[in-house]
Design a protein around this motif. Structure first.
Motif, PDB file in Angstrom:
ATOM      1  N   LYS A 135      -1.607   2.893 -13.289  1.00  0.00           N
ATOM      2  CA  LYS A 135      -3.001   2.654 -12.890  1.00  0.00           C
ATOM      3  C   LYS A 135      -3.949   3.096 -14.007  1.00  0.00           C
ATOM      4  O   LYS A 135      -4.146   4.285 -14.225  1.00  0.00           O
ATOM      5  CB  LYS A 135      -3.317   3.398 -11.595  1.00  0.00           C
ATOM      6  N   THR A 136      -4.536   2.139 -14.697  1.00  0.00           N
ATOM      7  CA  THR A 136      -5.480   2.422 -15.770  1.00  0.00           C
ATOM      8  C   THR A 136      -6.897   2.520 -15.213  1.00  0.00           C
ATOM      9  O   THR A 136      -7.210   1.966 -14.158  1.00  0.00           O
ATOM     10  CB  THR A 136      -5.409   1.320 -16.838  1.00  0.00           C
ATOM     11  N   HIS A 137      -7.773   3.226 -15.953  1.00  0.00           N
ATOM     12  CA  HIS A 137      -9.141   3.459 -15.492  1.00  0.00           C
ATOM     13  C   HIS A 137     -10.041   2.243 -15.713  1.00  0.00           C
ATOM     14  O   HIS A 137     -10.044   1.654 -16.805  1.00  0.00           O
ATOM     15  CB  HIS A 137      -9.752   4.670 -16.211  1.00  0.00           C
ATOM     16  N   LYS A 138     -10.813   1.904 -14.687  1.00  0.00           N
ATOM     17  CA  LYS A 138     -11.875   0.893 -14.749  1.00  0.00           C
ATOM     18  C   LYS A 138     -11.374  -0.466 -15.233  1.00  0.00           C
ATOM     19  O   LYS A 138     -12.016  -1.143 -16.035  1.00  0.00           O
ATOM     20  CB  LYS A 138     -13.040   1.379 -15.615  1.00  0.00           C
ATOM     21  N   THR A 139     -10.239  -0.869 -14.714  1.00  0.00           N
ATOM     22  CA  THR A 139      -9.641  -2.169 -15.063  1.00  0.00           C
ATOM     23  C   THR A 139      -9.421  -3.048 -13.837  1.00  0.00           C
ATOM     24  O   THR A 139      -8.767  -4.084 -13.932  1.00  0.00           O
ATOM     25  CB  THR A 139      -8.282  -1.964 -15.760  1.00  0.00           C
ATOM     26  N   GLY A 140      -9.948  -2.628 -12.692  1.00  0.00           N
ATOM     27  CA  GLY A 140      -9.636  -3.327 -11.452  1.00  0.00           C
ATOM     28  C   GLY A 140      -8.340  -2.845 -10.834  1.00  0.00           C
ATOM     29  O   GLY A 140      -7.838  -3.449  -9.878  1.00  0.00           O
ATOM     30  N   SER A 141      -7.809  -1.742 -11.337  1.00  0.00           N
ATOM     31  CA  SER A 141      -6.506  -1.245 -10.867  1.00  0.00           C
ATOM     32  C   SER A 141      -6.548  -0.791  -9.413  1.00  0.00           C
ATOM     33  O   SER A 141      -5.514  -0.772  -8.745  1.00  0.00           O
ATOM     34  CB  SER A 141      -6.022  -0.099 -11.766  1.00  0.00           C
ATOM     35  N   SER A 142      -7.731  -0.426  -8.908  1.00  0.00           N
ATOM     36  CA  SER A 142      -7.822   0.000  -7.509  1.00  0.00           C
ATOM     37  C   SER A 142      -7.457  -1.128  -6.556  1.00  0.00           C
ATOM     38  O   SER A 142      -6.906  -0.889  -5.475  1.00  0.00           O
ATOM     39  CB  SER A 142      -9.228   0.520  -7.197  1.00  0.00           C
ATOM     40  N   ASN A 143      -7.776  -2.369  -6.931  1.00  0.00           N
ATOM     41  CA  ASN A 143      -7.390  -3.512  -6.103  1.00  0.00           C
ATOM     42  C   ASN A 143      -5.877  -3.621  -5.988  1.00  0.00           C
ATOM     43  O   ASN A 143      -5.336  -3.866  -4.903  1.00  0.00           O
ATOM     44  CB  ASN A 143      -7.946  -4.813  -6.705  1.00  0.00           C
ATOM     45  N   VAL A 144      -5.200  -3.450  -7.112  1.00  0.00           N
ATOM     46  CA  VAL A 144      -3.744  -3.540  -7.122  1.00  0.00           C
ATOM     47  C   VAL A 144      -3.143  -2.352  -6.372  1.00  0.00           C
ATOM     48  O   VAL A 144      -2.263  -2.503  -5.519  1.00  0.00           O
ATOM     49  CB  VAL A 144      -3.208  -3.580  -8.571  1.00  0.00           C
ATOM     50  N   GLN A 145      -3.631  -1.167  -6.692  1.00  0.00           N
ATOM     51  CA  GLN A 145      -3.101   0.042  -6.062  1.00  0.00           C
ATOM     52  C   GLN A 145      -3.226  -0.010  -4.538  1.00  0.00           C
ATOM     53  O   GLN A 145      -2.289   0.332  -3.813  1.00  0.00           O
ATOM     54  CB  GLN A 145      -3.846   1.272  -6.580  1.00  0.00           C
ATOM     55  N   HIS A 146      -4.377  -0.424  -4.057  1.00  0.00           N
ATOM     56  CA  HIS A 146      -4.602  -0.433  -2.610  1.00  0.00           C
ATOM     57  C   HIS A 146      -3.584  -1.315  -1.903  1.00  0.00           C
ATOM     58  O   HIS A 146      -3.027  -0.941  -0.862  1.00  0.00           O
ATOM     59  CB  HIS A 146      -6.022  -0.912  -2.312  1.00  0.00           C
ATOM     60  N   ARG A 147      -3.303  -2.478  -2.455  1.00  0.00           N
ATOM     61  CA  ARG A 147      -2.339  -3.387  -1.844  1.00  0.00           C
ATOM     62  C   ARG A 147      -0.933  -2.799  -1.860  1.00  0.00           C
ATOM     63  O   ARG A 147      -0.179  -2.927  -0.890  1.00  0.00           O
ATOM     64  CB  ARG A 147      -2.387  -4.742  -2.560  1.00  0.00           C
ATOM     65  N   LEU A 148      -0.589  -2.124  -2.949  1.00  0.00           N
ATOM     66  CA  LEU A 148       0.737  -1.516  -3.040  1.00  0.00           C
ATOM     67  C   LEU A 148       0.889  -0.336  -2.079  1.00  0.00           C
ATOM     68  O   LEU A 148       1.936  -0.168  -1.443  1.00  0.00           O
ATOM     69  CB  LEU A 148       0.997  -1.056  -4.475  1.00  0.00           C
ATOM     70  N   LEU A 149      -0.157   0.467  -1.948  1.00  0.00           N
ATOM     71  CA  LEU A 149      -0.080   1.626  -1.056  1.00  0.00           C
ATOM     72  C   LEU A 149      -0.060   1.201   0.410  1.00  0.00           C
ATOM     73  O   LEU A 149       0.627   1.819   1.227  1.00  0.00           O
ATOM     74  CB  LEU A 149      -1.239   2.585  -1.326  1.00  0.00           C
ATOM     75  N   VAL A 150      -0.811   0.171   0.754  1.00  0.00           N
ATOM     76  CA  VAL A 150      -0.759  -0.349   2.125  1.00  0.00           C
ATOM     77  C   VAL A 150       0.647  -0.871   2.422  1.00  0.00           C
ATOM     78  O   VAL A 150       1.212  -0.614   3.494  1.00  0.00           O
ATOM     79  CB  VAL A 150      -1.812  -1.449   2.337  1.00  0.00           C
TER      80      VAL A 150
END
Length: 395
Positions: A63-78
Motif C-alpha cells: 500500500k503506497t501513499h496517496k496513490t488510490g491504494s485505499s480503494n484497493v485495500q478496502h476491497r481486499l480487507l472486506v
C-alpha cells in the motif's frame, strides 16, 4: 472510540455479514442466500471471461501513499473479513512498522516487529496468514516468508506529480513547512538540498520509491533505480496504475481469480475538488526534475501495465470495466443516502480521517452497505476481533 461509535461498532460486529452475490447482476443477497459458501459459489462460476481457476488465498498488497491504494485495500480487507482470511496486522494501528514509532516509515519491515502480536507466532507456525494490505516500508523477503511460496504480490503507482500534490494537501505539509506548495517548489529551485527533507513521518519527494524500500541518495542514483525496477519486476505479479483504476481492479480480480464483483465499491479517501491545487507547467517540471526515482519507476510500470492490458484483451477489458462501473453505480444507489463530511459523521464508523475527503451517509438497514463505507481503522478493528476468535480456536 466514543460511546456512540462503540455502540454502533458492537452492533455492527454482532450482526452477520452478507456475502456478495456471484453470477448475477445484483451484488446484494436475499436472506436465503446470505449463508452461502463463497468458495463453493466461486468454484461453480466463471471469474472473468471463460477462465476457470481457484481463488488465491495468499496475497500481498504493498500500500503506497496517496496513490488510490485505499480503494484497493478496502476491497481486499472486506474480502478478508467476509471469507475468514487472516491479515498481517500490527498490535495497534494501521501501519505494519516498528512498534516504537509505528507511523514513521524509516526502515524496511522486519519480521520481529510482529512478535508482540498475540496470535503471530501461532499463525506463523500454522501458515495461517493470507493477506498483507496495510501501509509498510517494503521488504519482499520478509513478506514472502510470512505468506509463503504460493503468494502473489501487487502494488499501485500514480503519476508522481499528482502524488506529491495530493500528499502536500492531505498530510498538512503547508502547516509543517509554513508555506504553500508553490512557495515550497520555488524554495526547492533556489535551494536544491531541501529535496532530502521529509516530514516527521518520513513523507516527502519520491514517496512511492520510499514506500517501496528506497532511501536517501539512492533515490537519485540511476544504477540503484534501475536495480529497483528489475527487482520489482521479479517481486510483483501486478503493478496497478492509479490513472487506470477500474482497469487495475479488473486485472487484480483476474490475478487473484476472484469474482469481478469483489472489486466493486465506493471510492475511499477521495479528496474534494476544493482541496486540490492546479499546478503550473513550471511547477510540474520542477516536481518531475526532483522526483527522478518515482518518475522512472512509474514510466516503466506504466508501459508494463499497458502490455498486460493488451494481453488481457481490449474487448474483454472494456466489457469488464463496464460491468464493474455498473456495479459501482448500483452500490452508490443502494447504499448512499447523500454525500457527507467528517463533521457530520463524527462519532460514527464512517467518519474519515481527513476532513478534505468525500464521505458518505449510509442507509442504516443494510450491513453490506455499512461494509462499503466503514473507514480503515474501524474495518481493521472488526478484522482483529474476528481474527482473535479464530486464533483462540487454534489453542
Amino acid at each position: 472510540m466514543n460511546r456512540r461509535q462503540y455502540v454502533e461498532y458492537t452492533r455492527f460486529q454482532s450482526e452477520s455479514s452478507m456475502q456478495m452475490k456471484i453470477g448475477s447482476e445484483s451484488l446484494f443477497l436475499t436472506k436465503s442466500e446470505k449463508n452461502a459458501d463463497l468458495n463453493k459459489v466461486i468454484a461453480k462460476n466463471q471469474i472473468i471471461g471463460t477462465r476457470q481457476c481457484q481463488p488465491k488465498r495468499k496475497f500481498g498488497f504493498m500500500k503506497t501513499h496517496k496513490t488510490g491504494s485505499s480503494n484497493v485495500q478496502h476491497r481486499l480487507l472486506v474480502y478478508a473479513y467476509r471469507n475468514d482470511v487472516n491479515v498481517i496486522l500490527p498490535q495497534t494501528g494501521n501501519y505494519v512498522n516498528n512498534p516504537k514509532h509505528k507511523y514513521v516509515l524509516d526502515e524496511p519491515f522486519r519480521l520481529e516487529w510482529l512478535n508482540g502480536v498475540s496470535w503471530h507466532r501461532d499463525f506463523v507456525k500454522n501458515n495461517e496468514y493470507g493477506i498483507q494490505a496495510l501501509h509498510t516500508k517494503w521488504n519482499y523477503t520478509a513478506y514472502r516468508t510470512l505468506l509463503g511460496p504460493s503468494a502473489v504480490f501487487s502494488t499501485i503507482l500514480r503519476n508522481p506529480v499528482h502524488t506529491f500534490e495530493s500528499q502536500y494537501s492531505y498530510y498538512g505539509f503547508e502547516s509543517h513547512y509554513r508555506m504553500n506548495i508553490s512557495e515550497y517548489l520555488k524554495r526547492l529551485e533556489r535551494n536544491p538540498t531541501t529535496r532530502f527533507e521529509r516530514d516527521p513521518n518520513k513523507r516527502g519527494l519520491n514517496q512511492q520509491s520510499w514506500d517501496l524500500g528506497m532511501m536517501g541518495p539512492d533515490l537519485e542514483d540511476s544504477r540503484v533505480i534501475e536495480a529497483k525496477i528489475q527487482s520489482m519486476d521479479q517481486e510483483f505479479d501486478l503493478v496497478m496504475i492509479n490513472e487506470f483504476m477500474d482497469e487495475s481492479l479488473v486485472l487484480l480480480a483476474n490475478l487473484l481469480c476472484l469474482p469481478l464483483s469483489t472489486m466493486s465499491g465506493l471510492k475511499m479517501n477521495q479528496r474534494k475538488s476544493k482541496a486540490k491545487v492546479k499546478l503550473t507547467q513550471d511547477e510540474v517540471a520542477t516536481l518531475k526534475r526532483f522526483q527522478l526515482s518515482d518518475e522512472r519507476i512509474y514510466a516503466h510500470f506504466f508501459q508494463k501495465f499497458l502490455t498486460m492490458w493488451d494481453k488481457f484483451g481490449k474487448r474483454q477489458m472494456k466489457e469488464s470495466v463496464q460491468k464493474l462501473q455498473q456495479w459501482d453505480r448500483e452500490v452508490e444507489r443502494r447504499c448512499v443516502s447523500n454525500l457527507a463530511d467528517k463533521a457530520s459523521l463524527q462519532g460514527t464508523i464512517f467518519a474519515p480521517y481527513n476532513g478534505d475527503v468525500i464521505a458518505y451517509k449510509i442507509r442504516d438497514d443494510d450491513n453490506r452497505c455499512k461494509m462499503m463505507a466503514i473507514t480503515e481503522l474501524n474495518l481493521i478493528s472488526l478484522i482483529q476481533s474476528k481474527q482473535r476468535r479464530r486464533w483462540l480456536k487454534l489453542l
